[in-house]
Scaffold this motif. Structure first.
Motif, PDB file in Angstrom:
ATOM      1  N   LEU A 119       0.857  -1.139  -0.199  1.00 55.50           N
ATOM      2  CA  LEU A 119      -0.145   0.122   0.034  1.00 55.50           C
ATOM      3  C   LEU A 119       0.768   1.242  -0.109  1.00 55.50           C
ATOM      4  CD1 LEU A 119      -2.675   1.496   0.238  1.00 55.50           C
ATOM      5  CD2 LEU A 119      -2.493   0.987   2.833  1.00 55.50           C
ATOM      6  N   ILE A 120       1.956   1.203   0.994  1.00 54.57           N
ATOM      7  CA  ILE A 120       2.809   2.311   0.790  1.00 54.57           C
ATOM      8  C   ILE A 120       3.576   2.686  -0.617  1.00 54.57           C
ATOM      9  CG2 ILE A 120       4.946   3.214   1.918  1.00 54.57           C
ATOM     10  CD1 ILE A 120       3.987   1.808   4.730  1.00 54.57           C
ATOM     11  N   LEU A 121       3.843   1.498  -1.007  1.00 54.70           N
ATOM     12  CA  LEU A 121       4.817   1.627  -2.541  1.00 54.70           C
ATOM     13  C   LEU A 121       3.537   2.204  -3.539  1.00 54.70           C
ATOM     14  CD1 LEU A 121       7.008  -1.546  -2.567  1.00 54.70           C
ATOM     15  CD2 LEU A 121       7.510   0.722  -1.899  1.00 54.70           C
ATOM     16  N   ALA A 122       2.412   1.646  -3.288  1.00 54.15           N
ATOM     17  CA  ALA A 122       1.333   2.298  -4.525  1.00 54.15           C
ATOM     18  C   ALA A 122       1.228   3.739  -4.395  1.00 54.15           C
ATOM     19  CB  ALA A 122       0.017   1.504  -4.147  1.00 54.15           C
ATOM     20  N   ARG A 123       0.993   4.110  -3.073  1.00 49.37           N
ATOM     21  CA  ARG A 123       0.922   5.577  -2.522  1.00 49.37           C
ATOM     22  C   ARG A 123       1.981   6.310  -3.051  1.00 49.37           C
ATOM     23  NH1 ARG A 123      -2.275   5.281   3.510  1.00 49.37           N
ATOM     24  NH2 ARG A 123      -4.279   4.535   2.436  1.00 49.37           N
ATOM     25  N   GLU A 124       3.090   5.832  -2.661  1.00 51.10           N
ATOM     26  CA  GLU A 124       4.515   6.626  -3.047  1.00 51.10           C
ATOM     27  C   GLU A 124       4.654   6.542  -4.684  1.00 51.10           C
ATOM     28  OE1 GLU A 124       6.625   8.317  -1.010  1.00 51.10           O
ATOM     29  OE2 GLU A 124       5.035   8.269   0.179  1.00 51.10           O
ATOM     30  N   SER A 125       3.940   5.661  -5.354  1.00 56.58           N
ATOM     31  CA  SER A 125       3.918   5.729  -6.667  1.00 56.58           C
ATOM     32  C   SER A 125       2.876   6.781  -7.366  1.00 56.58           C
ATOM     33  CB  SER A 125       3.698   4.416  -7.365  1.00 56.58           C
ATOM     34  OG  SER A 125       4.535   3.304  -6.830  1.00 56.58           O
ATOM     35  N   GLY A 126       2.020   7.211  -6.510  1.00 58.13           N
ATOM     36  CA  GLY A 126       1.230   8.314  -6.941  1.00 58.13           C
ATOM     37  C   GLY A 126      -0.423   7.779  -7.001  1.00 58.13           C
ATOM     38  N   HIS A 127      -0.739   6.780  -6.524  1.00 56.24           N
ATOM     39  CA  HIS A 127      -1.802   6.150  -6.388  1.00 56.24           C
ATOM     40  C   HIS A 127      -2.552   6.339  -5.210  1.00 56.24           C
ATOM     41  CE1 HIS A 127      -1.450   4.199 -10.583  1.00 56.24           C
ATOM     42  NE2 HIS A 127       0.109   4.258 -10.150  1.00 56.24           N
ATOM     43  N   GLU A 128      -4.066   6.428  -5.289  1.00 58.66           N
ATOM     44  CA  GLU A 128      -4.568   6.709  -4.225  1.00 58.66           C
ATOM     45  C   GLU A 128      -5.542   5.339  -3.832  1.00 58.66           C
ATOM     46  OE1 GLU A 128      -7.352   9.752  -4.566  1.00 58.66           O
ATOM     47  OE2 GLU A 128      -5.407  11.533  -4.505  1.00 58.66           O
ATOM     48  N   LEU A 129      -4.898   4.701  -2.708  1.00 59.89           N
ATOM     49  CA  LEU A 129      -5.433   3.097  -2.486  1.00 59.89           C
ATOM     50  C   LEU A 129      -5.763   3.237  -0.893  1.00 59.89           C
ATOM     51  CD1 LEU A 129      -4.542   2.335  -5.258  1.00 59.89           C
ATOM     52  CD2 LEU A 129      -3.883  -0.045  -4.045  1.00 59.89           C
ATOM     53  N   GLU A 130      -6.720   2.539  -0.560  1.00 63.01           N
ATOM     54  CA  GLU A 130      -6.884   2.076   0.899  1.00 63.01           C
ATOM     55  C   GLU A 130      -6.360   0.923   1.159  1.00 63.01           C
ATOM     56  OE1 GLU A 130      -7.504   4.349   3.020  1.00 63.01           O
ATOM     57  OE2 GLU A 130      -8.838   6.031   2.214  1.00 63.01           O
TER      58      GLU A 130
END
Length: 815
Positions: A684-695
């Motif tokens: 989740l952290i990697l996805a968010r740091e990639s610019g994606h908005e995930l929960e």
């Protein structure tokens, strides 16, 4: 001829007066010397207290008077041989009787007039100088006492009389030119009017006395002996790294003394400046120290800034309104009313639009100034041309001072940017036309932090001090503290970082030391600390208000993670291995990132993914350079990799998990790792740091654990469930082995979707040979579209996690 002035701390008691005598003896050569003496340390305050109590008709003034008498008589008895005591004690008692009569008069009339107060306050210097001269004489020195009231003539502006230099110079030249004694002791501070009325030269007036006499006799040098070794680059009580300035110009010294450098009274320089008489500030208690020499032409220093000073207890007074624009005389009226009420202005700044004037004044004058200005502009305020005056208190002025500042570009920018990085808000700015001084008004609570920040920037060869507040002193915390201790010298010499651990806390105790905790014995200090309290810890960090502060979270505690916003709002950097905050609700994660940018406070969490591996840093650099992540495949759990690398048909699953926990590869509750929650947080952290908005709920979790194991509430119950379902885990292993595959718990992010789960990895896959506790991350991006960017290495363990935190500390220090 030399003039030596000794301050109150130098003559505070008999022991110190004996040190003064040694200094005076060492100075005696063929020429004469004038010794100017302040009152015994604290006596002027006692005189003020006695006068105040007497004016209130408080009979306790007699008790204060007894203290004054006892202090002087005991000092004489300790200094003088018995044969010399009778005459000296009689003379001192006569003066004390006169002083007592003056105080009795104040008691009877119920007030102290400025004239009476000047007579009373002058007695401190009159008595101390007489005692010092009698001591010198008893020791065989060629010495005489001379009352300065017969030499320094002033007007009758009681409290801060103006000197008549023409008459004073004539009297001094005549007396000192004809007296035959080698040493002449005179009282400082006290003077008189031509009519013979006692006056004083203002607090700090003993320095002024010495300068007046030095100027009058064309002295070779004026020596100011005090309790510090010169004028310092900053107040050494607030800035431990401050050091004495060897040489400084008259103008620089005046600026520093005006802005609170109390070692020198500002008017002191005026009588000697025109004659080029050097002033040498020396330490009575360390006479061998070089001290500070004040003179002309000292501009050879490579440093543009020579000192940093400040004035406490200031207020800002602001007058503004549309009716001020283009109207002549507003400024004249404004400053005239302040002058009529004897209000000194320390700082002035005016908007170029002429819409407002802002001044800095002493906080003690604030109410008087507010009332006076509002009355003076009553008509303009009533007609709404000018707003009522705005007053702000609890402020201070800090100032950079240096003759060479005008020839160096960017000093103001460096000053304000370094203050801004440490959340020091600037309320007003002023710079003199000479460009010798840059002043700023700040909150009084920020003075220590501001002075240390500026001193570090301009005087400490760019060695940056980092103040670390550590929450969590378990396996990771202990390794981290040991690494800090081992590398402290390297960090300072090679990276110009002085890392100090200021606070420590575990679940039971917390300990603070704003001077820095000795990491050799940190466990002992922590054991003796106060009870741990997360909220109190935060409040103490705020109250210390230290520059370059960094909060380090070595826990896995959700409550601790919930405090990050408070630290960031106070411009305190946050470094954490705790994944809870960054994997919490997207809104909270985004808020923390926004606060980090808004308050210029680094928020670093490299160890959230891959422990000490540069996974997040690599990802950030890819995004910052304009690359775009298409897919991430990763083995992100060192604990799960350890478990499945060690689990086979000869071992029990429960036994391998216990081994992983014992070696520090899992969380205290291993279910967090084995349930996949930990890996979900990481992807989740990697996805968010990639610019994606995930929960977190958007991530698909293909758990390999039986539901009964997932439903357990204690660690013991969890292990019991692993034993109960041992055949389930044996079947999972057997199925993979049958296919020639290895078991790896894989996280994947692609097309905006993420999932985690146990996978069968064939021999030709990069994950197949991943051993021990290692992690591996494959970044498939626009630039790395055929061969992914691979990050691989140890992804669990206290040592590597601690090193990752350490790396983030260094990043924060270089921010």
């Amino acid at each position: 001829m030399k003039v030596l002035k000794f301050g109150g701390s130098s003559v505070a008691d008999a022991k110190r007066i004996k040190l003064v005598k040694k200094i005076v003896e060492n100075n005696i050569k063929d020429d004469k010397q004038i010794i100017v003496v302040s009152a015994f340390g604290g006596v002027t305050d006692l005189l003020l207290e006695a006068a105040h109590q007497a004016s209130l008709r408080d009979e306790n003034y007699t008790g204060v008077m007894e203290k004054i008498e006892k202090r002087h008589l005991e000092t004489m008895q300790e200094l003088l041989p018995i044969a010399s005591q009778s005459k000296a004690i009689s003379a001192v008692k006569r003066e004390l009787n006169t002083l007592e009569t003056l105080l009795e008069g104040a008691f009877l009339i119920g007030e102290t007039t400025p004239k009476l107060l000047d007579r009373i306050l002058g007695y401190g210097e009159l008595l101390s100088s007489y005692i010092v001269s009698e001591f010198f004489t008893s020791e065989g020195m060629d010495c005489i006492h001379k009352d300065s009231r017969a030499l320094i003539k002033t007007d009758e502006n009681y409290g801060k009389a103006a000197v008549d230099f023409k008459m004073t110079n004539r009297l001094c030249e005549t007396y000192f030119g004809t007296v035959t004694y080698k040493t002449i002791v005179v009282p400082g501070f006290a003077a008189s009017s031509p009519e013979g009325n006692s006056t004083t030269l203002g607090r700090g007036g003993s320095d002024y006395t010495a300068a007046i006499m030095a100027g009058a006799v064309n002295a070779s040098v004026l020596e100011i002996w005090t309790d510090v070794s010169g004028m310092y680059t900053a107040n050494p009580k607030l800035v431990k790294q401050a050091f004495a300035i060897p040489d400084i110009s008259y103008e620089e010294a005046m600026e520093l003394s005006h802005f609170g450098a109390k070692v020198l009274y500002p008017p002191t320089i005026q009588p000697v400046l025109s004659k080029g008489i050097p002033i040498h500030i020396k330490n009575t208690f360390q006479p061998e120290e070089q001290g500070t020499r004040i003179r002309k032409n000292t501009n050879g220093s490579a440093r543009p800034v020579r000192g940093i000073s400040h004035i406490d207890n200031m207020a800002l007074l602001s007058l503004e309104g549309s009716g001020m624009v283009g109207i002549s005389g507003i400024s004249k009226r404004f400053f005239e009313v302040l002058s009529l009420h004897n209000i000194n202005v320390a700082l002035i700044t005016q908007a170029s639009s002429e819409h407002s004037i802002c001044i800095g004044i002493a906080e003690s004058d604030m109410q008087k100034a507010e009332k006076a200005v509002n009355e003076a502009f009553e008509y303009e305020i009533a007609t709404k041309k000018i707003n009522p005056v705005v007053v702000e208190d609890n402020l201070a002025i800090i100032a950079l001072v240096g003759d060479n500042m005008k020839s160096h570009q960017g000093l103001s920018g460096k000053m304000f940017s370094s203050l801004g990085q440490n959340n020091v808000n600037i309320r007003a700015i002023a710079q003199g036309a000479s460009e010798r001084n840059i002043s700023a008004v700040i909150d009084r609570a920020d003075v220590k932090k501001a002075l240390n920040t500026l001193h570090e920037h301009f005087f400490e060869e760019h060695v940056k001090q980092l103040n670390i507040f550590v929450m969590g002193a378990g396996n990771v915390g202990e390794k981290f503290l040991n690494q800090i201790r081992q590398q402290k010298k390297y960090l300072k010499e090679k990276l110009r970082l002085n890392v100090r651990v200021v606070a420590l806390s575990n679940s039971r105790k917390m300990y603070f030391d704003d001077g820095g905790i000795d990491l050799k014995n940190w466990k002992d200090f922590l054991d003796k600390g106060e009870p741990a309290d997360i909220d109190k810890f935060f409040e103490k960090v705020k109250a210390l208000n230290l520059r370059n502060s960094i909060f380090v979270d070595n826990t896995a505690n959700a409550v601790v993670a919930g405090t990050y916003a408070g630290y960031l709002k106070n411009s305190i950097a946050v470094v954490t291995c705790n994944k809870i905050a960054c994997s919490s609700e997207l809104e909270h994660y985004s808020q923390l990132k926004d606060l980090s940018r808004q308050y210029n406070a680094p928020f670093l969490f490299e160890t959230n993914v891959g422990a000490g591996l540069p996974v997040i840093d690599t990802l950030k650099n890819l995004i910052a350079s304009g690359d775009r992540v298409n897919k991430i495949q990763a083995v992100l759990s060192g604990s799960l990799n350890f478990v499945f690398n060690n689990f086979d048909d000869k071992s029990s699953f429960e036994g391998v998990v216990k081994q992983a926990q014992a070696e520090g590869y899992t969380e205290p509750d291993p279910k967090i790792d084995l349930s996949g929650v930990d890996v979900m947080r990481k992807i989740l952290i990697l996805a968010r740091e990639s610019g994606h908005e995930l929960e977190i709920d958007d991530i698909e979790n293909e758990s390999f654990l039986p539901q009964e194991s997932l439903d357990t509430t204690t660690v013991d119950d969890f292990y019991a469930s692993l034993v109960k379902h041992s055949s389930h885990f044996e079947n999972i292993y057997a199925e993979a082995a049958k296919k020639g595959c290895r078991l790896k718990y894989v996280a994947q992010f692609e097309d905006g979707k993420a999932k985690v789960g146990l996978q069968h990895i064939p021999k030709d896959h990069p994950f197949y040979n991943l051993e021990g506790k290692d992690n591996i991350v494959l970044f498939f991006t626009e630039r790395y579209n055929e061969q992914p960017l691979l990050v691989k290495g140890a992804g669990a363990g206290a040592d590597v996690t601690a090193s990752g935190i350490f790396a983030d500390i260094i990043r924060a220090g270089n921010f």
